[in-house]
Design a protein around this motif. Structure first.
Motif, short mmCIF file in Angstrom:
data_model
loop_
_atom_site.label_atom_id
_atom_site.label_comp_id
_atom_site.label_asym_id
_atom_site.label_seq_id
_atom_site.Cartn_x
_atom_site.Cartn_y
_atom_site.Cartn_z
N TYR A 137 0.82 -1.21 0.00
CA TYR A 137 0.00 0.00 0.00
C TYR A 137 0.86 1.26 0.00
O TYR A 137 0.72 2.13 -0.85
N TYR A 138 1.76 1.37 0.98
CA TYR A 138 2.56 2.59 1.08
C TYR A 138 3.49 2.75 -0.12
O TYR A 138 3.74 3.85 -0.58
N LYS A 139 3.99 1.64 -0.62
CA LYS A 139 4.89 1.70 -1.76
C LYS A 139 4.15 2.17 -3.03
O LYS A 139 4.66 2.97 -3.80
N TYR A 171 1.55 4.12 -3.29
CA TYR A 171 1.12 5.52 -3.24
C TYR A 171 2.24 6.47 -2.80
O TYR A 171 1.98 7.63 -2.52
N ARG A 172 3.47 6.00 -2.75
CA ARG A 172 4.58 6.81 -2.26
C ARG A 172 4.74 8.10 -3.07
O ARG A 172 4.97 9.17 -2.51
N LYS A 173 4.61 8.05 -4.38
CA LYS A 173 4.81 9.24 -5.22
C LYS A 173 3.70 10.26 -5.05
O LYS A 173 3.88 11.42 -5.37
N GLN A 174 2.55 9.85 -4.54
CA GLN A 174 1.43 10.76 -4.36
C GLN A 174 1.37 11.32 -2.95
O GLN A 174 0.50 12.12 -2.64
N ARG A 175 2.26 10.90 -2.09
CA ARG A 175 2.25 11.33 -0.69
C ARG A 175 2.67 12.80 -0.58
O ARG A 175 3.55 13.28 -1.29
N LEU A 176 2.05 13.52 0.32
CA LEU A 176 2.36 14.92 0.58
C LEU A 176 3.36 15.00 1.72
O LEU A 176 3.12 14.45 2.80
N ASP A 177 4.47 15.67 1.49
CA ASP A 177 5.44 15.92 2.55
C ASP A 177 4.92 17.09 3.36
O ASP A 177 5.00 18.24 2.95
N GLN A 178 4.37 16.80 4.54
CA GLN A 178 3.70 17.82 5.34
C GLN A 178 4.63 18.95 5.74
O GLN A 178 4.27 20.13 5.65
#
Length: 176
Positions: A140-142, A144-151
């Protein structure tokens, strides 16, 4: 000798069957292969029960009618945005500017099915390697990693632009 081999074979088969029945502890909500996820709009909390001052003001019950404790998510959203729910015939005049701004890029009526099909296609394309699929490893995390927002980077970007961020944590002394 033959009996010992038969017993060993039965023992190994029994162990394999039992091992296949055991769960691996992976949360099923994050298992990309199932294709099923939670419906965030499917669970709505009921409003608390209240006793009216005058029981004669209670409406007559109607078959299939709404209950006073039923959640009204659309009305609640209208109130949260500053509107008045229950206006007859569509959008109240006071909310037309809000609606026009929200719909300025167009409104798609079947957005849920569109997003669901696009997400399913994305998950199929990013389903993990063969061993991950064979052993049901959570990717799952892998995926969507590229779509994750760096807060933290986003917060720093907004602060550098001079935008006030009252709900964000205060600045650290080394950021001043």
């Amino acid at each position: 000798m033959q009996a010992a081999r038969g017993k060993a074979l039965i023992a190994v088969a029994t162990l394999l069957v039992l091992a296949g029945c055991a769960g691996n502890g992976t949360p099923q909500l994050m298992n990309l292969r199932t294709g099923e996820g939670p419906d965030e709009f499917g669970v709505l909390p009921a409003k608390p029960l209240t006793m009216p001052q005058d029981l004669s003001t209670l409406p007559e019950p109607t078959l299939g009618g709404a209950n006073l404790t039923d959640a009204q998510p659309l009305d609640d959203a209208i109130v949260a945005l500053g509107g008045k729910p229950g206006s007859a015939g569509g959008i109240p005049a006071g909310d037309s500017a809000l609606y026009n701004h929200a719909a300025r890029f167009g409104v798609e009526g079947n957005i849920r099915s569109t997003l669901a099909s696009e997400d399913l296609e994305w998950r199929r394309d990013n389903n993990g390697r063969i061993l991950e699929r064979l052993f049901n490893v959570n990717v799952y995390y892998k995926a969507y990693r590229k779509q994750r927002l760096d807060q933290q980077a986003e917060l720093a970007r907004w602060r550098a632009a001079g935008v006030k961020t009252p709900s964000a944590p205060p600045r650290k002394p080394d950021e001043e």
